[in-house]
Design an enzyme around this catalytic site. Structure first.
Site, PDB file in Angstrom:
ATOM      1  N   LYS A   1      -0.060   7.904  12.923  1.00 41.78           N
ATOM      2  CA  LYS A   1      -1.443   7.662  13.355  1.00 41.78           C
ATOM      3  C   LYS A   1      -2.174   8.982  13.630  1.00 41.78           C
ATOM      4  O   LYS A   1      -3.385   9.086  13.417  1.00 41.78           O
ATOM      5  CB  LYS A   1      -1.464   6.759  14.592  1.00 41.78           C
ATOM      6  CG  LYS A   1      -0.992   5.326  14.320  1.00 41.78           C
ATOM      7  CD  LYS A   1      -1.792   4.656  13.222  1.00 41.78           C
ATOM      8  CE  LYS A   1      -1.633   3.153  13.195  1.00 41.78           C
ATOM      9  NZ  LYS A   1      -2.314   2.551  12.041  1.00 41.78           N
TER      10      LYS A   1
ATOM     11  N   ASN B   1      -6.138  -0.601   6.933  1.00 39.38           N
ATOM     12  CA  ASN B   1      -5.685  -1.290   8.145  1.00 39.38           C
ATOM     13  C   ASN B   1      -4.202  -1.650   8.125  1.00 39.38           C
ATOM     14  O   ASN B   1      -3.584  -1.789   9.178  1.00 39.38           O
ATOM     15  CB  ASN B   1      -6.532  -2.571   8.307  1.00 39.38           C
ATOM     16  CG  ASN B   1      -5.945  -3.536   9.312  1.00 39.38           C
ATOM     17  OD1 ASN B   1      -6.156  -3.397  10.514  1.00 39.38           O
ATOM     18  ND2 ASN B   1      -5.182  -4.517   8.833  1.00 39.38           N
TER      19      ASN B   1
ATOM     20  N   VAL C   1       0.821  -1.224   0.000  1.00 41.56           N
ATOM     21  CA  VAL C   1       0.000   0.000   0.000  1.00 41.56           C
ATOM     22  C   VAL C   1       0.851   1.270   0.000  1.00 41.56           C
ATOM     23  O   VAL C   1       0.344   2.353  -0.300  1.00 41.56           O
ATOM     24  CB  VAL C   1      -1.011   0.034   1.179  1.00 41.56           C
ATOM     25  CG1 VAL C   1      -1.995  -1.114   1.092  1.00 41.56           C
ATOM     26  CG2 VAL C   1      -0.298   0.065   2.521  1.00 41.56           C
TER      27      VAL C   1
ATOM     28  N   SER D   1      -4.850   4.903  16.208  1.00 44.91           N
ATOM     29  CA  SER D   1      -4.372   4.219  17.416  1.00 44.91           C
ATOM     30  C   SER D   1      -4.494   5.158  18.611  1.00 44.91           C
ATOM     31  O   SER D   1      -4.516   6.384  18.436  1.00 44.91           O
ATOM     32  CB  SER D   1      -2.897   3.853  17.217  1.00 44.91           C
ATOM     33  OG  SER D   1      -2.306   3.458  18.434  1.00 44.91           O
TER      34      SER D   1
ATOM     35  N   ALA E   1       3.209   9.685  15.095  1.00 43.09           N
ATOM     36  CA  ALA E   1       3.029  10.774  14.122  1.00 43.09           C
ATOM     37  C   ALA E   1       2.155  10.317  12.959  1.00 43.09           C
ATOM     38  O   ALA E   1       1.240  11.030  12.524  1.00 43.09           O
ATOM     39  CB  ALA E   1       4.395  11.237  13.608  1.00 43.09           C
TER      40      ALA E   1
ATOM     41  N   TYR F   1       5.517   6.134  14.603  1.00 35.32           N
ATOM     42  CA  TYR F   1       4.197   5.480  14.537  1.00 35.32           C
ATOM     43  C   TYR F   1       3.131   6.453  15.057  1.00 35.32           C
ATOM     44  O   TYR F   1       2.060   6.608  14.455  1.00 35.32           O
ATOM     45  CB  TYR F   1       4.256   4.207  15.383  1.00 35.32           C
ATOM     46  CG  TYR F   1       2.979   3.405  15.471  1.00 35.32           C
ATOM     47  CD1 TYR F   1       2.653   2.455  14.504  1.00 35.32           C
ATOM     48  CD2 TYR F   1       2.108   3.559  16.554  1.00 35.32           C
ATOM     49  CE1 TYR F   1       1.487   1.692  14.601  1.00 35.32           C
ATOM     50  CE2 TYR F   1       0.948   2.802  16.656  1.00 35.32           C
ATOM     51  CZ  TYR F   1       0.643   1.879  15.681  1.00 35.32           C
ATOM     52  OH  TYR F   1      -0.514   1.131  15.790  1.00 35.32           O
TER      53      TYR F   1
ATOM     54  N   ILE G   1      -4.177  -4.465  21.580  1.00 32.90           N
ATOM     55  CA  ILE G   1      -4.979  -5.614  21.155  1.00 32.90           C
ATOM     56  C   ILE G   1      -4.022  -6.775  20.879  1.00 32.90           C
ATOM     57  O   ILE G   1      -2.946  -6.561  20.295  1.00 32.90           O
ATOM     58  CB  ILE G   1      -5.777  -5.281  19.858  1.00 32.90           C
ATOM     59  CG1 ILE G   1      -6.475  -3.904  19.943  1.00 32.90           C
ATOM     60  CG2 ILE G   1      -6.771  -6.406  19.559  1.00 32.90           C
ATOM     61  CD1 ILE G   1      -7.572  -3.764  20.950  1.00 32.90           C
TER      62      ILE G   1
HETATM   63  P1  NAP Z   1      -0.424  -7.166  12.261  1.00 33.28           P
HETATM   64  O1  NAP Z   1      -1.000  -8.400  12.850  1.00 33.28           O
HETATM   65  O2  NAP Z   1       1.050  -7.004  12.198  1.00 33.28           O
HETATM   66  O3  NAP Z   1      -1.072  -6.978  10.810  1.00 33.28           O
HETATM   67  C1  NAP Z   1      -0.681  -5.949   9.965  1.00 33.28           C
HETATM   68  C2  NAP Z   1      -0.818  -6.452   8.548  1.00 33.28           C
HETATM   69  O4  NAP Z   1      -0.495  -5.390   7.638  1.00 33.28           O
HETATM   70  C3  NAP Z   1       0.155  -7.601   8.261  1.00 33.28           C
HETATM   71  O5  NAP Z   1      -0.538  -8.626   7.615  1.00 33.28           O
HETATM   72  C4  NAP Z   1       1.171  -6.959   7.341  1.00 33.28           C
HETATM   73  O6  NAP Z   1       1.743  -7.850   6.396  1.00 33.28           O
HETATM   74  C5  NAP Z   1       0.321  -5.943   6.619  1.00 33.28           C
HETATM   75  N1  NAP Z   1       1.151  -4.922   5.995  1.00 33.28           N
HETATM   76  C6  NAP Z   1       2.226  -4.276   6.530  1.00 33.28           C
HETATM   77  N2  NAP Z   1       2.735  -3.412   5.650  1.00 33.28           N
HETATM   78  C7  NAP Z   1       1.968  -3.510   4.530  1.00 33.28           C
HETATM   79  C8  NAP Z   1       2.019  -2.877   3.267  1.00 33.28           C
HETATM   80  N3  NAP Z   1       2.947  -1.954   2.990  1.00 33.28           N
HETATM   81  N4  NAP Z   1       1.089  -3.211   2.339  1.00 33.28           N
HETATM   82  C9  NAP Z   1       0.136  -4.155   2.598  1.00 33.28           C
HETATM   83  N5  NAP Z   1       0.058  -4.795   3.799  1.00 33.28           N
HETATM   84  C10 NAP Z   1       0.974  -4.483   4.740  1.00 33.28           C
HETATM   85  O7  NAP Z   1      -0.947  -5.883  13.058  1.00 33.28           O
HETATM   86  P2  NAP Z   1      -2.383  -5.546  13.707  1.00 33.28           P
HETATM   87  O8  NAP Z   1      -2.182  -5.481  15.153  1.00 33.28           O
HETATM   88  O9  NAP Z   1      -3.426  -6.417  13.145  1.00 33.28           O
HETATM   89  O10 NAP Z   1      -2.557  -4.046  13.185  1.00 33.28           O
HETATM   90  C11 NAP Z   1      -3.514  -3.671  12.187  1.00 33.28           C
HETATM   91  C12 NAP Z   1      -3.658  -2.152  12.209  1.00 33.28           C
HETATM   92  O11 NAP Z   1      -4.152  -1.753  13.495  1.00 33.28           O
HETATM   93  C13 NAP Z   1      -2.341  -1.420  12.008  1.00 33.28           C
HETATM   94  O12 NAP Z   1      -2.558  -0.253  11.251  1.00 33.28           O
HETATM   95  C14 NAP Z   1      -1.950  -1.049  13.433  1.00 33.28           C
HETATM   96  O13 NAP Z   1      -1.099   0.064  13.463  1.00 33.28           O
HETATM   97  C15 NAP Z   1      -3.304  -0.772  14.040  1.00 33.28           C
HETATM   98  N6  NAP Z   1      -3.331  -0.867  15.496  1.00 33.28           N
HETATM   99  C16 NAP Z   1      -3.023  -2.043  16.129  1.00 33.28           C
HETATM  100  C17 NAP Z   1      -3.071  -2.094  17.523  1.00 33.28           C
HETATM  101  C18 NAP Z   1      -2.755  -3.353  18.299  1.00 33.28           C
HETATM  102  O14 NAP Z   1      -2.633  -3.269  19.536  1.00 33.28           O
HETATM  103  N7  NAP Z   1      -2.629  -4.509  17.679  1.00 33.28           N
HETATM  104  C19 NAP Z   1      -3.421  -0.948  18.259  1.00 33.28           C
HETATM  105  C20 NAP Z   1      -3.719   0.227  17.569  1.00 33.28           C
HETATM  106  C21 NAP Z   1      -3.681   0.249  16.194  1.00 33.28           C
HETATM  107  P3  NAP Z   1       3.092  -8.652   6.799  1.00 33.28           P
HETATM  108  O15 NAP Z   1       2.714  -9.548   7.927  1.00 33.28           O
HETATM  109  O16 NAP Z   1       3.433  -9.362   5.527  1.00 33.28           O
HETATM  110  O17 NAP Z   1       4.089  -7.621   7.180  1.00 33.28           O
END
Ligand code: NAP
Length: 275
Positions: free
Chosen positions: A186, A88, A62, A169, A184, A182, A215
Site C-alpha cells: 500500500k 481496488n 489483475v 490504506s 509495503a 500489505y 471499513i
Molecule cells: P474485499 O471485500 O475482500 O474485496 C476485494 C475484492 O478484490 C474481492 O472481490 C476479491 O475477489 C478481489 N480480488 C482479489 N484479488 C484479485 C485479483 N488478483 N484480481 C482481481 N480481483 C481480485 O475487500 P475490500 O475491503 O472491499 O477491499 C477493497 C480494497 O480496499 C483493497 O485494495 C483493500 O486493500 C483496500 N482497503 C480496504 C480496507 C477495509 O477496511 N476494508 C481498508 C483500507 C484499504 P475474491 O473475493 O474472489 O478474492
C-alpha cells in the site's frame, strides 16, 4: 449525474468497497465494467446496478499481466475507450499466512495492555512471512495497479482525458504490524500514484489515492470482537466505516468536482490517522 457518458473500470468490484464504488458510479450515470477473479460475484454487482448506462462483468486476475492485457483488449474492442479506472482489487493476507495465530497474539497483546503488563507477547510476523505470501501480496496490489494503470493510460491518452484512483490504506501511512507485506504494497501504491500523477498530468489525466481506515467489508469481517473493540477505541469517531463512505470519496476523486486534485490521497478513517 456526475459521471454521465463516462466508462469506468473497477477492479475487484464483486465485493466490499469495489461493489459499493461500482454501484455508486452506475447510479451517477457511468457504464461500469466490473472486474473480478470470480465472474459470478462481478455478475451479482452488475445485476444490482441502478443506473441508465448499466454495466458488464469481466474476469481477470489483475496480478497477471497477460490477463490484464486481454481484459483491456476486450474493453477497447467493445467500448473503444475508458474514462475512469479504480484499482481496488486486493487481499489482506497472503497464501499460507497464519491469520489465526496473528489474531491470537494480537488479542494477547491487547490483554497485556489492559492488565498493565507489557513485553510478554511478540507478534514476530515479519520473521515468519513466506516468500510466497510476500510475492502474492505485492503481485495483487502493486503489480495489479501497475498493469491496469499502464493499459488504462494507453486508452486514456487517445483523448487526453481520464481519472485514476488507487486504493491504498492507512496501513501505508502508519504501518500495520500484523500485515507488513500489505503495508509495503500500500505504501508503494502511494509512491506510484504520485509519480504517475506527474507523468501524465500534461495529458489531462489525474491520478489520486484513497487510504481508508477500517471499513466493514468481507476483508475485515474476520476481525475478532476484541480486536474490533480495540480498533474502535483507537478511532476518534468511535466506529468503523461503511463502504458507501469510501465510494463517495472515490466518486469525488473521479468526477469533475476534484478537477484540481492530482497526486493526492484522501483518507476516510474516522480520525484513526490524522496527518
Ligand atoms: P474485499 O471485500 O475482500 O474485496 C476485494 C475484492 O478484490 C474481492 O472481490 C476479491 O475477489 C478481489 N480480488 C482479489 N484479488 C484479485 C485479483 N488478483 N484480481 C482481481 N480481483 C481480485 O475487500 P475490500 O475491503 O472491499 O477491499 C477493497 C480494497 O480496499 C483493497 O485494495 C483493500 O486493500 C483496500 N482497503 C480496504 C480496507 C477495509 O477496511 N476494508 C481498508 C483500507 C484499504 P475474491 O473475493 O474472489 O478474492
Amino acid at each position: 449525474m456526475k459521471l454521465k457518458d463516462r466508462i469506468a473500470l473497477v477492479t475487484g468490484g464483486g465485493s466490499g468497497l469495489g461493489r459499493a464504488i461500482s454501484l455508486l458510479f452506475a447510479e451517477e450515470g457511468a457504464h461500469v465494467i466490473v472486474n473480478e477473479l470470480r465472474p459470478e460475484t462481478a455478475e451479482q454487482t452488475v445485476s444490482s446496478m441502478k443506473g441508465p448506462a448499466g454495466g458488464r462483468a469481466i474476469q481477470a486476475d489483475v496480478a497477471d499481466s497477460a490477463q490484464v492485457k486481454a481484459m483491456f483488449a476486450t474493453i477497447e474492442r467493445e467500448l473503444g475507450t475508458l474514462d475512469i479506472l479504480v484499482n481496488n482489487a486486493g487481499i489482506a493476507f497472503g497464501p499460507g499466512d497464519d491469520r489465526a495465530e496473528v489474531n491470537r497474539k494480537s488479542e494477547a497483546l491487547i490483554m497485556e495492555l489492559l492488565s498493565g503488563q507489557g513485553g510478554q507477547t511478540h507478534l514476530d510476523v515479519t520473521q515468519n512471512l513466506s516468500d510466497e505470501s510476500w510475492r502474492r501480496m505485492l503481485a495483487v496490489h502493486l503489480d495489479g495497479t501497475f498493469y491496469c494503470t499502464r493499459e488504462a493510460l494507453r486508452l486514456m491518452s487517445k483523448k487526453n482525458r481520464g481519472a485514476i484512483v488507487n486504493l491504498s490504506s492507512v496501513a501505508a501511512l502508519t504501518g500495520l504490524e500484523v500485515v507488513p507485506h500489505y503495508s509495503a504494497a500500500k505504501g508503494a501504491i502511494l509512491a506510484f500514484t504520485r509519480a504517475v500523477a506527474r507523468d501524465v498530468a500534461s495529458r489531462g489525466i489525474r491520478v489520486n489515492a484513497i487510504c481508508p481506515g477500517y471499513i466493514d467489508t468481507p476483508m475485515t469481517e474476520r476481525m475478532s470482537p476484541l480486536i474490533r473493540t480495540a480498533v474502535i477505541a483507537r478511532t476518534p469517531l468511535r466506529r468503523t466505516g461503511e463502504p458507501h463512505e469510501v465510494a463517495a470519496t472515490a466518486l469525488f476523486l473521479v468526477s469533475d468536482d476534484s478537477s484540481f486534485f492530482t497526486g493526492q490521497w484522501l483518507s476516510p478513517n474516522g480520525g484513526l490517522f490524522i496527518g
